[in-house]
Design an enzyme around this catalytic site. Structure first.
Site, PDB file in Angstrom:
ATOM      1  N   GLU A   1      -8.858   1.650  12.212  1.00  0.00           N
ATOM      2  CA  GLU A   1      -7.633   0.773  11.449  1.00  0.00           C
ATOM      3  C   GLU A   1      -7.684   1.649   9.901  1.00  0.00           C
ATOM      4  OE1 GLU A   1      -5.397  -0.755  11.168  1.00  0.00           O
ATOM      5  OE2 GLU A   1      -5.584  -2.809  12.256  1.00  0.00           O
ATOM      6  N   ASP A   2      -6.733   1.109   9.433  1.00  0.00           N
ATOM      7  CA  ASP A   2      -6.362   1.485   8.008  1.00  0.00           C
ATOM      8  C   ASP A   2      -7.225   0.526   7.085  1.00  0.00           C
ATOM      9  OD1 ASP A   2      -4.594  -0.652   8.768  1.00  0.00           O
ATOM     10  OD2 ASP A   2      -2.859   0.443   7.650  1.00  0.00           O
TER      11      ASP A   2
ATOM     12  N   ASP B   1      -7.944  -6.951   7.008  1.00  0.00           N
ATOM     13  CA  ASP B   1      -7.791  -8.244   6.195  1.00  0.00           C
ATOM     14  C   ASP B   1      -8.104  -9.491   6.809  1.00  0.00           C
ATOM     15  OD1 ASP B   1      -6.744  -9.791   4.118  1.00  0.00           O
ATOM     16  OD2 ASP B   1      -4.734  -9.435   4.554  1.00  0.00           O
TER      17      ASP B   1
ATOM     18  N   PHE C   1      -3.070  -6.598  -2.679  1.00  0.00           N
ATOM     19  CA  PHE C   1      -2.352  -5.798  -1.879  1.00  0.00           C
ATOM     20  C   PHE C   1      -2.352  -4.409  -2.238  1.00  0.00           C
ATOM     21  CE2 PHE C   1       1.622  -4.071   0.208  1.00  0.00           C
ATOM     22  CZ  PHE C   1       1.509  -4.834   1.424  1.00  0.00           C
TER      23      PHE C   1
ATOM     24  N   ARG D   1       3.327   5.154   2.398  1.00  0.00           N
ATOM     25  CA  ARG D   1       2.373   5.505   3.190  1.00  0.00           C
ATOM     26  C   ARG D   1       1.931   7.137   3.072  1.00  0.00           C
ATOM     27  NH1 ARG D   1       2.258   1.747   7.693  1.00  0.00           N
ATOM     28  NH2 ARG D   1       4.280   0.903   8.064  1.00  0.00           N
TER      29      ARG D   1
HETATM   30  P1  5GP Z   1      -5.043  -8.259   9.468  1.00  0.00           P
HETATM   31  O1  5GP Z   1      -4.760  -8.795  11.154  1.00  0.00           O
HETATM   32  O2  5GP Z   1      -6.661  -7.741   9.368  1.00  0.00           O
HETATM   33  O3  5GP Z   1      -4.918  -9.488   8.667  1.00  0.00           O
HETATM   34  O4  5GP Z   1      -4.258  -7.175   9.041  1.00  0.00           O
HETATM   35  C1  5GP Z   1      -4.443  -5.844   9.424  1.00  0.00           C
HETATM   36  C2  5GP Z   1      -3.090  -5.058   8.984  1.00  0.00           C
HETATM   37  O5  5GP Z   1      -2.359  -5.944   8.079  1.00  0.00           O
HETATM   38  C3  5GP Z   1      -3.343  -3.677   8.549  1.00  0.00           C
HETATM   39  O6  5GP Z   1      -3.480  -2.860   9.616  1.00  0.00           O
HETATM   40  C4  5GP Z   1      -2.223  -3.430   7.673  1.00  0.00           C
HETATM   41  O7  5GP Z   1      -1.087  -3.010   8.347  1.00  0.00           O
HETATM   42  C5  5GP Z   1      -1.955  -4.950   6.952  1.00  0.00           C
HETATM   43  N1  5GP Z   1      -2.468  -5.300   5.623  1.00  0.00           N
HETATM   44  C6  5GP Z   1      -3.564  -5.927   5.459  1.00  0.00           C
HETATM   45  N2  5GP Z   1      -3.920  -5.830   4.317  1.00  0.00           N
HETATM   46  C7  5GP Z   1      -3.051  -4.993   3.656  1.00  0.00           C
HETATM   47  C8  5GP Z   1      -2.810  -4.586   2.280  1.00  0.00           C
HETATM   48  O8  5GP Z   1      -3.535  -4.839   1.261  1.00  0.00           O
HETATM   49  N3  5GP Z   1      -1.905  -3.454   2.262  1.00  0.00           N
HETATM   50  C9  5GP Z   1      -1.048  -2.978   3.405  1.00  0.00           C
HETATM   51  N4  5GP Z   1      -0.145  -2.207   2.941  1.00  0.00           N
HETATM   52  N5  5GP Z   1      -1.057  -3.729   4.327  1.00  0.00           N
HETATM   53  C10 5GP Z   1      -1.974  -4.593   4.682  1.00  0.00           C
END
Ligand code: 5GP
Length: 179
Positions: free
Chosen positions: A98-99, A102, A151, A164
């Protein structure tokens, strides 16, 4: 494009150094096995490209495209599969890349799904971890960097599909969101 960045949080050099370390740790863990490395599109693409080159064991790559954010900045909490794997996970050691984690909603959904599909093991490696944003109890098996609850963009992470391709992780100037 750099003019649009308020602050570089993690430099290209720091990312590449960390990717090397993670690659070494993953090599040790999976040596002699044949893990299925699953990249979560689109954000994990640069990380997956760099990291897999640092893993010195046979592996298979596949991709899953899921969405929980839409085009904005707030998680909808709902995970939709946009592209499923081509490969069966049954009996496989699955390593999800994963990148960023959150809320953890996307990953907890994928982990459950792969267990339901009878994977032998499911582990998670994320480049960035944002523990303050967590809505479910989820701790990655390996994480590159912990980031504050802001963010971030770059190295796979987008804002409205841009940024990206930045080689570093940064925070955008507020006027970019407002324009
Ligand atoms: P989660 O399901 O853990 O809330 O979110 C995961 C996905 O949300 C990540 O793979 C990403 O695509 C997006 N995301 C969460 N935080 C950020 C952030 O700070 N910046 C960006 N660009 N995308 C985020």
């Amino acid at each position: 494009m750099r003019d649009e960045i308020k602050e570089v949080l993690i430099s290209e050099e720091e990312i590449q150094e960390k990717v090397k370390e993670l690659g070494k740790a993953i090599t040790e863990e999976y040596d002699g096995r044949f893990p299925l490395v699953v990249g979560v599109l689109k954000g994990a693409m640069p990380f997956m490209g760099d990291l897999t080159k640092r893993i010195d064991t046979h592996l298979e790559m596949d991709f899953m495209d899921v969405s929980s954010y839409g085009a904005g900045m707030v998680s909808s909490g709902e995970v939709k599969i946009l592209k499923d794997l081509d490969t069966s996970v049954e009996g496989r050691d699955v390593l999800i890349l994963e990148d960023i984690i959150d809320s953890g909603l996307t990953l907890s959904y994928l982990i459950k799904l792969f267990h339901y599909r009878k994977a032998k093991s499911v582990k998670v490696v994320t480049l960035l971890d944002k523990p303050d944003g967590r809505k479910v109890d989820l701790v990655p098996d390996m994480a590159g960097f912990t980031v504050p609850d802001a963010f971030v963009v770059g190295y796979g992470l987008d804002y409205a599909e841009r940024y990206r391709n930045l080689p570093y992780i940064g925070v955008l100037k507020p006027e970019i969101y407002e324009s």
